[in-house]
Design an enzyme around this catalytic site. Structure first.
Site, PDB file in Angstrom:
ATOM      1  N   HIS A 153     -42.172 -52.783 -23.188  1.00 18.88           N
ATOM      2  CA  HIS A 153     -42.084 -51.491 -21.681  1.00 18.88           C
ATOM      3  C   HIS A 153     -40.842 -51.184 -21.991  1.00 18.88           C
ATOM      4  CE1 HIS A 153     -45.933 -54.069 -21.057  1.00 18.88           C
ATOM      5  NE2 HIS A 153     -44.963 -55.119 -21.205  1.00 18.88           N
ATOM      6  N   SER A 274     -21.922 -30.331 -31.724  1.00 20.52           N
ATOM      7  CA  SER A 274     -22.626 -29.276 -30.819  1.00 20.52           C
ATOM      8  C   SER A 274     -21.627 -27.879 -31.036  1.00 20.52           C
ATOM      9  CB  SER A 274     -22.632 -29.740 -29.596  1.00 20.52           C
ATOM     10  OG  SER A 274     -22.605 -28.569 -28.847  1.00 20.52           O
ATOM     11  N   LYS A 280     -19.931 -33.962 -27.727  1.00 22.55           N
ATOM     12  CA  LYS A 280     -20.394 -33.713 -28.161  1.00 22.55           C
ATOM     13  C   LYS A 280     -20.674 -35.067 -29.507  1.00 22.55           C
ATOM     14  CE  LYS A 280     -25.062 -33.894 -27.051  1.00 22.55           C
ATOM     15  NZ  LYS A 280     -25.844 -32.300 -26.795  1.00 22.55           N
ATOM     16  N   GLU A 287     -32.146 -38.577 -35.921  1.00 18.15           N
ATOM     17  CA  GLU A 287     -33.208 -37.991 -35.338  1.00 18.15           C
ATOM     18  C   GLU A 287     -34.322 -36.863 -36.457  1.00 18.15           C
ATOM     19  OE1 GLU A 287     -32.439 -35.615 -31.342  1.00 18.15           O
ATOM     20  OE2 GLU A 287     -30.923 -35.098 -33.187  1.00 18.15           O
TER      21      GLU A 287
END
Ligand code: ARG
Length: 458
Positions: A153, A274, A280, A287
């Site tokens: 979970h 970024s 970043k 992804e």
């Protein structure tokens, strides 16, 4: 090529909707190979003269050399790779080219070419997955003792070893490879010689063409052979399942690379920055692997729905079989390569992982198990006692093994000082030594077996 019965040529729209050359030019190598096998057989059987067979075969080699050097010309009027090649052959060798299409149809031709292409694709994926497995096994061996929280979970459950976690993906990829191997074994029958749908009246030798193209045997039913695209669906199903595994791994790396987790530093070479936030470092490759899985499943859906409800034998809908397979294969190959780089070159922050395991009451089950083993407490009662200990530790903001013996005694008098040895994360993973368990000794065994299976140094 088929204009004999027509008074007018096709409209511009017909030409455009009909043309598959923009994508089926990817089949050119397979198309040349299948044509060469076919014409060699026609010559051997005396269906065309030895001289014509030789002229056609040499002409096909010249066409192939041109394609290799300059690419395949995209002539929409010629529809597809089969006609583009035959028409170029005619320009190069003249009238004899017209004999190549004896005893065959584009229906058996495209089915043959496409099977050959998917066979290569299965091989490429298998090679890629073996490479990814090697990267996984190498990192798992380095981290057989590194402790991290295991989750259910997405809540800290029990401590596990990073090596054990990584080897879970080795197992998924092992099953994927076996699915691609199954797909490859099942597709390896030659449709060539099924002709349009009913077979042919010419005395062809289908065993010879099958053998020449590395097929195990000719397909047994000509109607099935020209209408079957199971081999493409088998490939896409295997690809979808594999992509799903890569997507889960990608998701974990994305999560682990986030600041709150901080379990991993992904390689710079597979991350991006970024344009506005200088601090970043984004896990874009991971992804995109996660994103590509969606597109690959889409490809499977596309072909499944295309094939549903088609009557035997060939229908032009089936020309739409190739783009989803080509697209899925391109995306999958790239995803495997990206994932291999991420696994090989990531830095696992094992101190952070261990800390997270220590802070999450991950050894609560070990306390319950200890009560069962050492104090003969029934497990349900032990579970309850342990819950009280976790509640106390939580209220103090400390780890379980930071409670004092007195604290424990107050919760249950049967607890004694030996309990502390069971409460460390190291003791916890070492104890889980059942077959397939997370204990370092078991992980080392899994890694050793995997290295042998992959042909790596022990
Ligand atoms: N370009 C076609 C395809 O990919 C080749 C087969 C054409 N057959 C036909 N009967 N029109 O499916």
């Amino acid at each position: 090529m088929w204009g004999g019965r027509f008074a007018e040529g096709p409209s511009a729209i017909m030409r455009e909707i009909n043309a598959s050359i923009p994508f089926d030019k990817a089949l050119w190598r397979q198309d040349i190979a299948a044509s060469k096998a076919h014409v060699a057989m026609l010559g051997a059987q005396g269906i065309v003269s030895a001289g014509d067979a030789r002229a056609i075969s040499e002409g096909l080699d010249r066409v192939a050399a041109e394609y290799e050097a300059d690419g395949v010309p995209e002539d929409w009027d010629l529809e597809d790779i089969h006609m583009v090649t035959e028409s170029r052959l005619a320009e190069l060798i003249g009238a004899a080219a017209g004999r190549l299409h004896t005893a065959r149809s584009r229906n058996d031709q495209v089915a043959t070419d496409f099977r050959l292409w998917v066979r290569d694709a299965c091989h490429q994926v298998d090679t890629g997955l073996a490479g990814l497995q090697r990267a996984i096994v190498t990192r798992a061996g380095e981290h057989a003792d590194s402790i991290m929280p295991g989750f259910t979970h997405l809540q800290t459950a029990q401590p596990v070893t990073l090596g054990h976690h990584l080897m879970a993906y080795y197992e998924m990829l092992r099953r994927d490879r076996s699915r691609f191997a199954d797909a490859r074994a099942r597709l390896n029958e030659s449709p060539l010689g099924s002709a349009a749908l009913a077979g042919t009246g010419f005395p062809i030798d289908r065993d010879a063409t099958a053998r020449a193209l590395g097929f195990d045997r000719p397909t047994a039913n000509s109607l099935d052979a020209v209408s079957d695209r199971d081999f493409a669906l088998d490939y896409l199903q295997a690809a979808a399942q594999c992509a799903l595994h890569l997507s889960r791994l990608a998701e974990e790396l994305i999560l682990w690379a986030s600041q709150p987790f901080g379990f991993v530093r992904l390689p710079d070479a597979l991350s991006t920055g970024s344009s506005i936030m200088p601090q970043k470092k984004n896990p874009d490759a991971a992804e995109l692997v996660r994103g590509h899985a969606g597109r690959i499943v889409g490809c499977l859906t596309a072909l499944t729905v295309t094939m549903k409800g088609l009557p035997l034998a060939y229908s032009k809908d089936m020309q739409d079989d190739k783009p989803p397979v080509f697209e899925a294969h391109g995306l999958l190959a790239l995803s495997i390569a990206a994932m291999t780089g991420m696994i090989a070159d990531s830095t696992f922050r094992t101190e952070r992982m261990r800390q997270a395991a220590e802070l999450g009451y991950a050894t609560a089950t070990d306390l319950a198990d200890w009560l069962v083993r050492e104090a003969d407490v029934p497990f349900r009662e032990a579970h309850h006692i342990t819950g009280a200990a976790v509640r106390l530790a939580e209220s103090r903001g400390c780890a379980l093994d930071a409670l004092s013996l007195d604290d424990f005694k107050q919760i249950d008098s049967r607890i004694d000082e030996r309990v502390f040895a069971a409460l460390s994360v190291d003791a916890s993973v070492a104890a889980r030594a059942s077959y397939g368990g997370t204990a370092p000794v078991r992980v080392r065994e899994q890694v050793a077996a995997a290295r042998t299976a992959l042909g790596m140094e022990p």
